[in-house]
Scaffold this motif. Structure first.
Motif, PDB file in Angstrom:
ATOM      1  N   GLN A  44       0.832  -1.194   0.000  1.00  0.00           N
ATOM      2  CA  GLN A  44       0.000   0.000   0.000  1.00  0.00           C
ATOM      3  C   GLN A  44       0.869   1.247   0.000  1.00  0.00           C
ATOM      4  N   ARG A  45       0.293   2.324  -0.481  1.00  0.00           N
ATOM      5  CA  ARG A  45       0.997   3.599  -0.459  1.00  0.00           C
ATOM      6  C   ARG A  45       1.107   4.063   0.996  1.00  0.00           C
ATOM      7  N   GLU A  46       2.295   4.545   1.366  1.00  0.00           N
ATOM      8  CA  GLU A  46       2.506   4.976   2.746  1.00  0.00           C
ATOM      9  C   GLU A  46       3.097   6.382   2.795  1.00  0.00           C
ATOM     10  N   LEU A  47       2.728   7.094   3.842  1.00  0.00           N
ATOM     11  CA  LEU A  47       3.237   8.451   4.038  1.00  0.00           C
ATOM     12  C   LEU A  47       4.664   8.379   4.571  1.00  0.00           C
ATOM     13  N   VAL A  48       5.566   9.036   3.880  1.00  0.00           N
ATOM     14  CA  VAL A  48       6.975   9.027   4.254  1.00  0.00           C
ATOM     15  C   VAL A  48       7.330  10.284   5.046  1.00  0.00           C
ATOM     16  N   ALA A  49       6.881  11.430   4.571  1.00  0.00           N
ATOM     17  CA  ALA A  49       7.210  12.689   5.235  1.00  0.00           C
ATOM     18  C   ALA A  49       6.191  13.743   4.829  1.00  0.00           C
ATOM     19  N   SER A  50       6.057  14.744   5.692  1.00  0.00           N
ATOM     20  CA  SER A  50       5.107  15.817   5.421  1.00  0.00           C
ATOM     21  C   SER A  50       5.648  17.113   6.000  1.00  0.00           C
ATOM     22  N   ALA A  63      12.131   6.444   8.307  1.00  0.00           N
ATOM     23  CA  ALA A  63      12.776   7.532   7.568  1.00  0.00           C
ATOM     24  C   ALA A  63      13.476   8.530   8.495  1.00  0.00           C
ATOM     25  N   LYS A  64      13.128   8.504   9.758  1.00  0.00           N
ATOM     26  CA  LYS A  64      13.716   9.459  10.702  1.00  0.00           C
ATOM     27  C   LYS A  64      15.223   9.306  10.764  1.00  0.00           C
ATOM     28  N   GLY A  65      15.916  10.427  10.705  1.00  0.00           N
ATOM     29  CA  GLY A  65      17.363  10.414  10.767  1.00  0.00           C
ATOM     30  C   GLY A  65      18.037  10.181   9.431  1.00  0.00           C
ATOM     31  N   ARG A  66      17.274   9.750   8.434  1.00  0.00           N
ATOM     32  CA  ARG A  66      17.845   9.530   7.100  1.00  0.00           C
ATOM     33  C   ARG A  66      17.267  10.480   6.064  1.00  0.00           C
ATOM     34  N   PHE A  67      15.987  10.799   6.183  1.00  0.00           N
ATOM     35  CA  PHE A  67      15.304  11.647   5.206  1.00  0.00           C
ATOM     36  C   PHE A  67      15.034  13.016   5.823  1.00  0.00           C
ATOM     37  N   THR A  68      15.095  14.037   4.986  1.00  0.00           N
ATOM     38  CA  THR A  68      14.762  15.391   5.419  1.00  0.00           C
ATOM     39  C   THR A  68      13.855  16.042   4.394  1.00  0.00           C
ATOM     40  N   THR A  77       8.627  24.698  -4.459  1.00  0.00           N
ATOM     41  CA  THR A  77       9.165  23.343  -4.528  1.00  0.00           C
ATOM     42  C   THR A  77       9.371  22.781  -3.126  1.00  0.00           C
ATOM     43  N   VAL A  78       9.016  21.528  -2.972  1.00  0.00           N
ATOM     44  CA  VAL A  78       9.290  20.790  -1.742  1.00  0.00           C
ATOM     45  C   VAL A  78      10.271  19.675  -2.084  1.00  0.00           C
ATOM     46  N   PHE A  79      11.265  19.510  -1.230  1.00  0.00           N
ATOM     47  CA  PHE A  79      12.319  18.534  -1.460  1.00  0.00           C
ATOM     48  C   PHE A  79      12.232  17.401  -0.447  1.00  0.00           C
ATOM     49  N   LEU A  80      12.724  16.254  -0.859  1.00  0.00           N
ATOM     50  CA  LEU A  80      12.930  15.144   0.065  1.00  0.00           C
ATOM     51  C   LEU A  80      14.356  14.658  -0.139  1.00  0.00           C
ATOM     52  N   GLN A  81      15.210  15.026   0.801  1.00  0.00           N
ATOM     53  CA  GLN A  81      16.597  14.559   0.779  1.00  0.00           C
ATOM     54  C   GLN A  81      16.649  13.204   1.452  1.00  0.00           C
ATOM     55  N   MET A  82      17.138  12.222   0.736  1.00  0.00           N
ATOM     56  CA  MET A  82      17.183  10.847   1.244  1.00  0.00           C
ATOM     57  C   MET A  82      18.631  10.383   1.291  1.00  0.00           C
ATOM     58  N   ASN A  83      19.107  10.103   2.485  1.00  0.00           N
ATOM     59  CA  ASN A  83      20.457   9.614   2.698  1.00  0.00           C
ATOM     60  C   ASN A  83      20.411   8.205   3.271  1.00  0.00           C
ATOM     61  N   GLY A  84      21.503   7.507   3.166  1.00  0.00           N
ATOM     62  CA  GLY A  84      21.547   6.156   3.721  1.00  0.00           C
ATOM     63  C   GLY A  84      20.468   5.255   3.152  1.00  0.00           C
TER      64      GLY A  84
END
Length: 116
Positions: A44-50, A63-68, A77-84
């Protein structure tokens, strides 16, 4: 009417990074919030960040600690920085503008694949 266009997806190795962008056709100040969702095959589609208009944020636990999540108001524009990144992050990522005059708006999605 709100149009959202995602970009920035791609193929990355485990541990790598990607920055997703969501360009809105309206001022993001006019939106209650902008969300990033993802959907993996068979899931299912899941909420990652808002991020809300007041700047408050929400993250999926994994996603906490890895995504911003962040925004550039001048560029709408809204960004999603994904690390690790991990293989489990593989999915189509969508941005969503919820509850705009009673309607939700979605972008077309961008594929993120994490694989060696």
């Amino acid at each position: 009417q709100v149009h959202l266009v995602e970009s920035g997806g791609g193929l990355v190795q485990p541990g790598g990074s990607l920055r997703l962008s969501c360009l809105a056709s309206v001022s993001i100040f006019s939106l209650n919030a902008v969300d990033w969702y993802r959907q993996a095959p068979g899931s299912q589609r899941e909420l990652v960040a808002s991020i809300s208009t007041d700047g408050s944020t929400y993250y999926l636990h994994s996603a906490k600690g890895r995504f911003t999540i962040s925004r550039d108001n001048a560029k709408n524009t809204v960004f999603l920085q994904m690390n690790g990144l991990e293989p489990e992050d593989t999915a189509v990522y969508y941005c969503k503008a919820p509850a705009v005059a009673g309607r939700n708006y979605w972008g077309q999605g961008t594929q993120v694949t994490v694989s060696a």
